[in-house]
Design an enzyme around this catalytic site. Sequence first.
Site, PDB file in Angstrom:
ATOM      1  N   SER A  85       2.217   4.200   9.784  1.00  0.00           N
ATOM      2  CA  SER A  85       2.080   2.837   8.379  1.00  0.00           C
ATOM      3  C   SER A  85       2.491   2.387   7.194  1.00  0.00           C
ATOM      4  O   SER A  85       3.831   2.937   7.406  1.00  0.00           O
ATOM      5  CB  SER A  85       0.656   2.811   8.494  1.00  0.00           C
ATOM      6  N   GLU A  86       2.725   1.516   6.829  1.00  0.00           N
ATOM      7  CA  GLU A  86       3.088   0.971   4.949  1.00  0.00           C
ATOM      8  C   GLU A  86       2.764   2.644   4.149  1.00  0.00           C
ATOM      9  O   GLU A  86       3.542   2.562   3.769  1.00  0.00           O
ATOM     10  CB  GLU A  86       1.870   0.001   4.142  1.00  0.00           C
ATOM     11  N   LYS A  87       1.687   3.518   5.483  1.00  0.00           N
ATOM     12  CA  LYS A  87       1.429   4.482   3.665  1.00  0.00           C
ATOM     13  C   LYS A  87       2.508   5.641   3.873  1.00  0.00           C
ATOM     14  O   LYS A  87       3.475   6.232   3.471  1.00  0.00           O
ATOM     15  CB  LYS A  87       0.245   4.717   4.065  1.00  0.00           C
TER      16      LYS A  87
ATOM     17  N   ALA B  61       5.732   4.551   2.225  1.00  0.00           N
ATOM     18  CA  ALA B  61       5.563   4.867   0.883  1.00  0.00           C
ATOM     19  C   ALA B  61       5.786   5.894   0.663  1.00  0.00           C
ATOM     20  O   ALA B  61       6.073   5.938  -0.325  1.00  0.00           O
ATOM     21  CB  ALA B  61       3.860   4.279   0.567  1.00  0.00           C
TER      22      ALA B  61
END
Length: 574
Positions: A477-479, A482
């Site tokens: 995901s975006e995580k 990150a």
Amino acid sequence: MEKTSSLQQKMISAFLLIVYLILVTSPFNAGECSICDYYVLVGEPTAISCPIITFPVLHSDYNLTWYKNGSVTPVTTEKHARIHQRDGLLWFIPATLEDSGLYECDVRRLNHSNKKPINLTVFKNDNGLCFNGQMKFEQKVMSTNTGKIICPDLEYFRDEDNNEPEVRWYKECKPGFLEDKRLLLAEGENAILIRNVTVQDKGNYTCRIVYTYMGKQYNVSRTVSLEVKESPLQTRPEFIYPQNNTIEVDLGSPVVMECNISSGIPGLIPFWKVNDEDVDSFDSTYKEQFYEEGMPHGLAVSGTKFNISEVKVKDYAHKFFCHVVYDYQQITAYIKLERPAPNIQGYLIGGGVSLVFLVFFILFVYNIFKIDIVLWYRNSCHPFLGKKVSDGKIYDAYVLYPKNRVSCLYSSDIFAMKILPEVLERQCGYNLFIFGRDDLPGEAVISTADEKIRQSRRVIIVLVPEPSCYSILEDVSEKQLAMYNALIREGIKVILIELEKIQDYANMPESIKYIKQKHGAIRWKGDFSEKSYSASSRFWKKVRYHMPSRKNRSSSGLHLLPKDFNSPQITSEK
Ligand SMILES: *[C@@H]1O[C@H](CO)[C@@H](O)[C@H](O)[C@H]1NC(C)=O
Ligand SMILES: *[C@@H]1O[C@H](CO)[C@@H](O)[C@H](O)[C@H]1NC(C)=O
Ligand SMILES: *[C@@H]1O[C@H](CO)[C@@H](O)[C@H](O)[C@H]1NC(C)=O
Ligand SMILES: *[C@@H]1O[C@H](CO)[C@@H](O)[C@H](O)[C@H]1NC(C)=O
Ligand SMILES: *[C@@H]1O[C@H](CO)[C@@H](O)[C@H](O)[C@H]1NC(C)=O
Ligand SMILES: *[C@@H]1O[C@H](CO)[C@@H](O)[C@H](O)[C@H]1NC(C)=O
Ligand SMILES: *[C@@H]1O[C@H](CO)[C@@H](O)[C@H](O)[C@H]1NC(C)=O
Ligand SMILES: *[C@@H]1O[C@H](CO)[C@@H](O)[C@H](O)[C@H]1NC(C)=O
Ligand SMILES: *[C@@H]1O[C@H](CO)[C@@H](O)[C@H](O)[C@H]1NC(C)=O
Ligand SMILES: *[C@@H]1O[C@H](CO)[C@@H](O)[C@H](O)[C@H]1NC(C)=O
């Protein structure tokens, strides 16, 4: 009586002495000429001596009388007469053409008499000249030397004060030739010095003085015909060769040792010496050959030579001296044999080029064997480097891989769960965190990943070509992105492993693209056979190269051996 006898004895001995002196220093000289010739220029004075009397007259115990040919009356002794006799000389002051003829001198001593005729000729100057060509004095000089022209027969023409007369000089009847700097007037000698005589100096030189007699002045001239003889250019021997030079010659090669001189002296031949002995005693194979050649201009070239068929070490040790003896002294010149100097420039260039090649070669070899060298270094040297300060991390690598979907061919599960731990953990002793194996069920994926990555020294990401087949980390995901950013920020090294060649990274996340671009990826070429489990295969070496060097663990080579597989040949790759 005794007195008279002693007086007689004295007189006798005195008489004997006189006779002796007369005999020894006889003024009576028959002369070489039966009738001697005398010349004078018309209008000039002359003084004629009797040829049988040599001057200076030591003894005047004789009477000398001059007669005109055939005459019984002697020539007058009256000083004012144009022709008179005075001091044993017959004077014509001056001579006229009619004076030519025979004259006679009569020398009387006690009852002994001696007569000698002479023939006087009075000349006129040649047409347009200041002399008569028939009454020239001959003189010779040698070229290149310093020559001297003497104005002759002036001894009776001193003036009343007995001063040296002033002599004027003419060449071919012209004055002014004395401006040549080579010419010098030799005062007091009635002579000219010519330095560096050349052939051009030959010719008719006329000298003239003014003679004063009874208040009247008369010219007295003499003409010298000067001949220039070519002298040998040099008489002192000179070395043509050698000139104290060196010869470069290799050990064992032949050389002809020649020495030659030129000199004006025939038969002057040089010879060789070395180490103060003759060359044939220095070495019996050195046999001198002498030669001499005549040359034009009286110069001779002579020489000596010998062959050295093979130059030996001792030949380099001494100078070879060529001697010639001239004027009771030795003149020398030498040759020194030398080994050729090594070509330093060549060596430098060669050395530089090979150094560059060596550097390139080393870089080339290093590039090829970089991995092996680093691994070997870690293996062999690490134990001796001592313990490093702990970096506080737990895992050597954090392994991230896509989970298989049922339909797909790629066995990333097998690779990540089986092969990777087998090689890196069991054989190489690394400590891995494999997501899906080491995480506890129920833990929050993201927070676990974040923490574990921070505790790892490397992150291994296993890639497969078909994103459709796998969602690269389905939990992504975006995580997840990150997380990538974090690892990039934290500077943790990422190792990309492609299980198949990935043509297109377009669909990959930006961070993966970035890592691929910057550090590249290692491609798995193996199948899942036993061979793939060898830590010494090229692939695993690359991986190990990118892995940190192991700490605090025994680096025994046994670690490299697969423990679960018993076939020994597996280890022998490369
Ligand atoms: C020379 O002549 C003189 C006089 O005429 C005479 O007295 C003298 O003895 C002569 N001497 C000799 C050596 O004849
Ligand atoms: C010299 O005298 C001799 C005889 O005394 C004579 O025959 C001769 O011609 C004379 N010569 C000259 C040049 O006067
Ligand atoms: C002079 O001459 C005579 C005969 O010619 C001779 O006998 C005599 O010894 C001579 N005298 C001298 C001193 O020579
Ligand atoms: C004297 O000299 C002249 C010229 O040199 C010559 O012609 C003549 O014959 C000579 N006389 C004698 C007697 O020798
Ligand atoms: C004579 O010749 C020598 C050598 O050529 C030269 O050195 C010297 O100056 C000359 N002397 C004169 C006076 O020209
Ligand atoms: C010297 O004089 C003679 C004549 O007496 C002449 O023939 C000759 O050429 C002269 N020499 C030179 C060098 O001029
Ligand atoms: C000497 O000779 C020079 C040149 O020929 C002439 O000028 C001069 O008058 C002569 N002198 C005498 C005293 O004859
Ligand atoms: C003198 O010796 C040298 C050296 O060998 C040689 O080159 C030269 O030709 C010789 N010269 C003569 C005139 O022989
Ligand atoms: C020296 O060697 C040359 C050839 O290199 C030969 O012609 C000559 O005869 C030799 N001389 C001697 C003295 O051996
Ligand atoms: C060569 O050397 C000798 C002796 O060493 C010396 O006498 C001579 O002057 C030298 N010759 C030259 C041209 O230098």
